[in-house]
Write a protein that holds these residues in place. Structure first.
Motif, PDB file in Angstrom:
ATOM      1  N   LEU A 316      46.543  43.865  40.414  1.00 12.38           N
ATOM      2  CA  LEU A 316      45.957  45.001  39.708  1.00 12.38           C
ATOM      3  C   LEU A 316      44.841  45.671  40.504  1.00 12.38           C
ATOM      4  CD1 LEU A 316      45.966  43.644  36.040  1.00 12.38           C
ATOM      5  CD2 LEU A 316      47.547  45.243  37.114  1.00 12.38           C
ATOM      6  N   ARG A 317      44.759  45.374  41.795  1.00 15.51           N
ATOM      7  CA  ARG A 317      43.899  46.101  42.741  1.00 15.51           C
ATOM      8  C   ARG A 317      42.445  46.156  42.279  1.00 15.51           C
ATOM      9  NH1 ARG A 317      47.336  45.195  46.581  1.00 15.51           N
ATOM     10  NH2 ARG A 317      49.017  46.694  46.881  1.00 15.51           N
ATOM     11  N   PHE A 318      41.915  45.003  41.842  1.00 13.53           N
ATOM     12  CA  PHE A 318      40.545  44.982  41.339  1.00 13.53           C
ATOM     13  C   PHE A 318      39.552  45.211  42.471  1.00 13.53           C
ATOM     14  CE2 PHE A 318      42.113  43.745  37.365  1.00 13.53           C
ATOM     15  CZ  PHE A 318      41.078  43.712  36.444  1.00 13.53           C
ATOM     16  N   ASP A 319      38.542  46.016  42.149  1.00 12.31           N
ATOM     17  CA  ASP A 319      37.456  46.292  43.083  1.00 12.31           C
ATOM     18  C   ASP A 319      36.271  45.374  42.859  1.00 12.31           C
ATOM     19  OD1 ASP A 319      38.441  48.948  44.351  1.00 12.31           O
ATOM     20  OD2 ASP A 319      38.660  49.266  42.198  1.00 12.31           O
ATOM     21  N   SER A 320      36.049  44.949  41.613  1.00 13.00           N
ATOM     22  CA  SER A 320      34.850  44.167  41.309  1.00 13.00           C
ATOM     23  C   SER A 320      35.123  43.212  40.158  1.00 13.00           C
ATOM     24  CB  SER A 320      33.678  45.096  40.952  1.00 13.00           C
ATOM     25  OG  SER A 320      34.036  46.027  39.944  1.00 13.00           O
ATOM     26  N   PRO A 350      46.887  38.376  50.736  1.00 13.30           N
ATOM     27  CA  PRO A 350      46.552  38.776  52.106  1.00 13.30           C
ATOM     28  C   PRO A 350      45.728  37.715  52.822  1.00 13.30           C
ATOM     29  CG  PRO A 350      45.215  39.990  50.527  1.00 13.30           C
ATOM     30  CD  PRO A 350      46.248  39.257  49.729  1.00 13.30           C
ATOM     31  N   VAL A 351      45.972  37.586  54.121  1.00 14.86           N
ATOM     32  CA  VAL A 351      45.227  36.655  54.960  1.00 14.86           C
ATOM     33  C   VAL A 351      44.529  37.459  56.056  1.00 14.86           C
ATOM     34  CG1 VAL A 351      45.367  34.712  56.542  1.00 14.86           C
ATOM     35  CG2 VAL A 351      46.811  34.749  54.497  1.00 14.86           C
ATOM     36  N   SER A 352      43.219  37.466  56.025  1.00 16.04           N
ATOM     37  CA  SER A 352      42.463  38.191  57.041  1.00 16.04           C
ATOM     38  C   SER A 352      42.578  37.491  58.387  1.00 16.04           C
ATOM     39  CB  SER A 352      40.993  38.284  56.630  1.00 16.04           C
ATOM     40  OG  SER A 352      40.842  39.096  55.487  1.00 16.04           O
ATOM     41  N   ASP A 374      35.341  37.784  49.334  1.00 14.05           N
ATOM     42  CA  ASP A 374      35.580  38.553  50.550  1.00 14.05           C
ATOM     43  C   ASP A 374      36.742  39.534  50.440  1.00 14.05           C
ATOM     44  OD1 ASP A 374      33.498  37.118  51.677  1.00 14.05           O
ATOM     45  OD2 ASP A 374      34.812  35.654  52.640  1.00 14.05           O
ATOM     46  N   HIS A 375      37.599  39.397  49.418  1.00 17.59           N
ATOM     47  CA  HIS A 375      38.804  40.217  49.369  1.00 17.59           C
ATOM     48  C   HIS A 375      38.913  41.126  48.152  1.00 17.59           C
ATOM     49  CE1 HIS A 375      39.792  37.177  52.397  1.00 17.59           C
ATOM     50  NE2 HIS A 375      40.613  38.090  52.889  1.00 17.59           N
ATOM     51  N   LEU A 376      38.016  41.000  47.180  1.00 17.43           N
ATOM     52  CA  LEU A 376      37.978  42.003  46.112  1.00 17.43           C
ATOM     53  C   LEU A 376      37.741  43.372  46.734  1.00 17.43           C
ATOM     54  CD1 LEU A 376      35.789  40.090  43.517  1.00 17.43           C
ATOM     55  CD2 LEU A 376      38.049  41.063  43.013  1.00 17.43           C
ATOM     56  N   GLY A 377      38.452  44.373  46.225  1.00 17.48           N
ATOM     57  CA  GLY A 377      38.320  45.706  46.806  1.00 17.48           C
ATOM     58  C   GLY A 377      38.929  45.781  48.192  1.00 17.48           C
ATOM     59  N   TYR A 378      38.349  46.591  49.066  1.00 17.92           N
ATOM     60  CA  TYR A 378      38.875  46.801  50.416  1.00 17.92           C
ATOM     61  C   TYR A 378      38.248  45.812  51.392  1.00 17.92           C
ATOM     62  CZ  TYR A 378      34.395  49.212  50.881  1.00 17.92           C
ATOM     63  OH  TYR A 378      33.056  49.503  50.878  1.00 17.92           O
ATOM     64  N   VAL A 404      43.466  47.918  59.782  1.00 24.06           N
ATOM     65  CA  VAL A 404      44.252  47.418  58.655  1.00 24.06           C
ATOM     66  C   VAL A 404      43.295  47.116  57.509  1.00 24.06           C
ATOM     67  CG1 VAL A 404      46.155  46.453  59.995  1.00 24.06           C
ATOM     68  CG2 VAL A 404      44.146  45.042  59.515  1.00 24.06           C
ATOM     69  N   ASN A 405      43.833  47.129  56.303  1.00 18.57           N
ATOM     70  CA  ASN A 405      43.064  46.806  55.101  1.00 18.57           C
ATOM     71  C   ASN A 405      43.563  45.469  54.566  1.00 18.57           C
ATOM     72  OD1 ASN A 405      41.736  46.654  52.667  1.00 18.57           O
ATOM     73  ND2 ASN A 405      42.670  48.481  51.783  1.00 18.57           N
ATOM     74  N   ARG A 406      42.762  44.407  54.724  1.00 19.86           N
ATOM     75  CA  ARG A 406      43.138  43.068  54.282  1.00 19.86           C
ATOM     76  C   ARG A 406      42.667  42.766  52.863  1.00 19.86           C
ATOM     77  NH1 ARG A 406      46.706  41.232  58.277  1.00 19.86           N
ATOM     78  NH2 ARG A 406      45.713  41.318  60.330  1.00 19.86           N
ATOM     79  N   GLY A 407      42.086  43.726  52.176  1.00 15.67           N
ATOM     80  CA  GLY A 407      41.555  43.469  50.849  1.00 15.67           C
ATOM     81  C   GLY A 407      42.610  43.552  49.765  1.00 15.67           C
TER      82      GLY A 407
END
Length: 516
Positions: A316-320, A350-352, A374-378, A404-407
């Protein structure tokens, strides 16, 4: 969900030491530009044993958040005996950091307007609100902002749609002046804690009232900012479809479908809307209070599994997400639960680059808390930078940068993407707007859907820097993502690379020698 009683529970990434590639030297003027003239500078992500490799990478408008509440009339707390509160919001954040630990970059910020629900907000209260926002700026935080009348302690107020619209008009200039420290302006206003249930006139149940309030709020939003409502059915009530591109969601009861009030689950009628809207609009959430924090019946004291939570938040692409809620049950469990690279990839998350590997290449476990933090949001990583020094003697320096965007989410606020030429002292010599839209830097496919989970696509930023006549000696090429409204005051975005130097808001991606 704020509570009446809460028991006391007993930033920026430091400079990295990794060196950039050796200085490249411009060839003689007779050299012809060719594919071979491009100088490549590879970059890597942050590894856990890098200097400050386990520290949070504080970037604007994303990540874990705290929570704080003020009566606008006098900056007291609405909650009796709240001990982590001060009229000075910077001091309140100090108290929250000590109480809940570091790792947050945002705070939910409630202003209760109970005293002015059916009248005009006086200038003194507006000044109070602005002073709190200034305190956030001093601490480097931004607000998940909500204005509310009913606190669940005092008798509910009898405000009308016109009262709300008048207050939005009064508050809009304050928010605009301080939009560098506002992540999102939530709908609020209606009902207990601004959650759109139980208001005296039940305005939240009438599409005409909902549409009028939301239209006024969206029209008052500073450029680029979003608002949020709690439920899909409330968003569906808005008949003014033109404003919906700035209306996201907040889930105030994240339990992965357990209990009665988490509607953000597959099979719920609102699930298709949550999936669709979250791609490009701001998403915020909080777990319930646990029974160590609250005696309220909705308190939740079962650990919410960290990997399953990450999958839902990424889907659900949560930012916070709140760091304060469930702080004696779930948050401690996340802080002690190990997470490996294999578990992460098996969960289609995703794996940074380098995140689970030491500099010797050996696996290193992280915690579920670190991963979510570290991965919430972008999470933007530079993969490679390229520049063509053969053109420098003709006054131009072509540059390309792969990112790339690992978030969990795409960036959701517009922001310029600029190339910058710095001198040896870090002063800007020249810059160029690439016209790239960083909101197009899409993350990996959603874990709980049939999306492609192979990883995020590489985006290439291209541009050309003007090289001033007479520029000589060591220079640095940078990638800058400043705040568009407050470039001197707002916070810039830092890339998640140990090999990228950070100089006054600029990500240094290459070193060059000019005029040699």
């Amino acid at each position: 969900m704020p509570i009446e009683r809460r028991r006391l529970l007993t930033t920026a990434l430091g400079a990295t030491a990794a060196a950039l590639a050796p200085l490249a030297t411009a060839p003689s003027a007779s050299a012809a530009p060719s594919a071979a003239a491009w100088h490549r500078v590879p970059h890597r992500g942050i590894r856990p044993d890098d200097p400050a490799g386990r520290a949070p990478l504080a970037n604007p408008r994303r990540g874990f958040r705290y929570e704080m509440s003020y009566n606008a009339v006098d900056l007291t707390s609405p909650w009796p005996n709240e001990q982590d509160h001060s009229p000075d919001s910077a001091r309140t954040l100090d108290l929250l950091e000590r109480e809940y630990g570091p790792g947050a970059n945002l705070t939910q910020l409630y202003f209760y307007l109970w005293d002015f629900a059916t009248s005009t907000i006086p200038p003194s209260a507006l000044d109070n609100i602005e002073s709190v926002l200034r305190g956030l700026r001093r601490k480097g935080y931004a607000a998940v902002l909500r204005f509310v009348y009913d606190d669940g302690v005092r008798e509910n107020r009898r405000y009308t749609v016109q009262d709300i619209q008048r207050h939005i008009g009064q508050l809009a200039p304050v928010v605009a002046r301080n939009s560098d420290v506002v992540a999102v302006w939530q709908a609020g206003f209606l009902g207990t804690w601004g959650e759109w249930h139980g208001s005296h006139y039940a305005h939240e149940t009438y599409p005409d009232a909902v549409t009028a309030i939301m239209t006024s709020l969206v029209e008052a939003l500073p450029p680029g900012l979003h608002t949020q409502v709690r439920y899909a059915e409330k968003r569906d009530m808005i008949t003014n479809r033109a404003i919906l591109d700035r209306v996201g969601f907040h889930n105030d009861y994240v339990t992965l479908g357990e209990g009665e009030w988490d509607y953000y689950v597959p099979g719920n009628p609102g699930w298709p809307s949550y999936l669709d809207v979250s791609q490009t609009r701001m998403m915020d959430g909080e777990m319930p209070w646990d029974k160590g924090q609250s005696a309220d019946p909705y308190a939740w004291s079962t650990v919410i599994p960290g990997v399953a939570a990450a999958r839902r938040l990424q889907t659900l692409r949560f930012d916070s997400l709140s760091l304060v809620h469930n702080a004696t049950v779930t948050i401690p469990a996340w802080k002690t639960a190990e997470l490996t690279e294999r578990q992460t990839t098996d969960a289609l998350l995703p794996v940074s680059d380098g995140y689970f590997r030491g500099r010797d290449g050996r696996p290193v476990a992280r915690t579920q808390f670190e991963y979510l933090r570290d991965h919430l949001g972008y999470r933007i990583e530079v993969r490679e930078a390229r520049h063509d020094l053969s053109a420098a003697r003709r006054g131009r320096l072509p540059v390309q940068v792969d990112v790339v965007n690992r978030g969990f989410a795409a960036p959701k606020h517009p922001r310029p993407v600029r190339l910058v030429l710095l001198d040896a002292d870090g002063r800007t010599v020249t810059s160029a707007d690439t016209r790239a839209d960083w909101r197009d830097w899409r993350p990996q496919g959603r874990a709980e859907t049939g999306d492609d989970h192979s990883g995020p696509a590489v985006a290439t930023v291209s541009g050309e820097l003007t090289v001033p006549a007479g520029a000589r000696g060591p220079h640095r090429v940078g990638l800058a993502l400043p705040d568009p409204a407050f470039p001197g005051r707002g916070r810039a975005v830092r890339c998640a690379n140990a090999s990228v130097e950070w100089v006054e808001g600029v990500n240094v991606i290459a070193k060059v020698r000019l005029g040699g």
